[in-house]
Design a protein around this motif. Structure first.
Motif: not given
Length: 113
Positions: A61-67, A75-77, A90-93, A96-97
């Motif tokens: 998730t973008i939130r996990e990447i930011a963490r 900003a990470v978004h 890529d984005r999954t179905d 998620l990224v």
């Protein structure tokens, strides 16, 4: 191990690689940029940090990447969407990224002006 090569390649180079692939020659995974400037414009220091933590990790998730990069989610978004638009991740179905590679090889040549 799945390795992607990030490179600077002309349209002709990309076409030759595609024709070779159609001819049955394995080419490996490539993400090409038209110039070194475009590569560095796309892969800023903060976006490179994102790729580093995403390499070999599967969908996130973008939130996990930011963490993981210890940055603000908003900003990470923005950086994640820039990488999605450039075709680097890529984005999954499921929404998620993912950066579906275990290693990254960067390949370009700097020539005299």
């Amino acid at each position: 191990m799945t390795t992607v090569t990030l490179s600077v390649a002309s349209r002709e180079d990309v076409t030759q690689r595609a024709l070779a692939a159609f001819g049955g020659e394995a080419q490996g995974a490539h993400i090409s940029f038209a110039s070194v400037e475009l590569l560095w414009q796309t892969l800023t220091k903060k976006r490179w940090e994102i790729l580093k933590i995403m390499t070999g990790q599967g969908p996130l998730t973008i939130r996990e990447i930011a963490r993981r990069v210890d940055r603000d989610v908003k900003a990470v978004h923005g950086d994640v969407h820039a990488l999605l638009e450039a075709g680097v991740i890529d984005r999954t179905d499921e929404g998620l990224v993912v950066f579906p590679y275990d290693a990254v090889h960067v390949d370009f040549m700097l020539k005299a002006a």
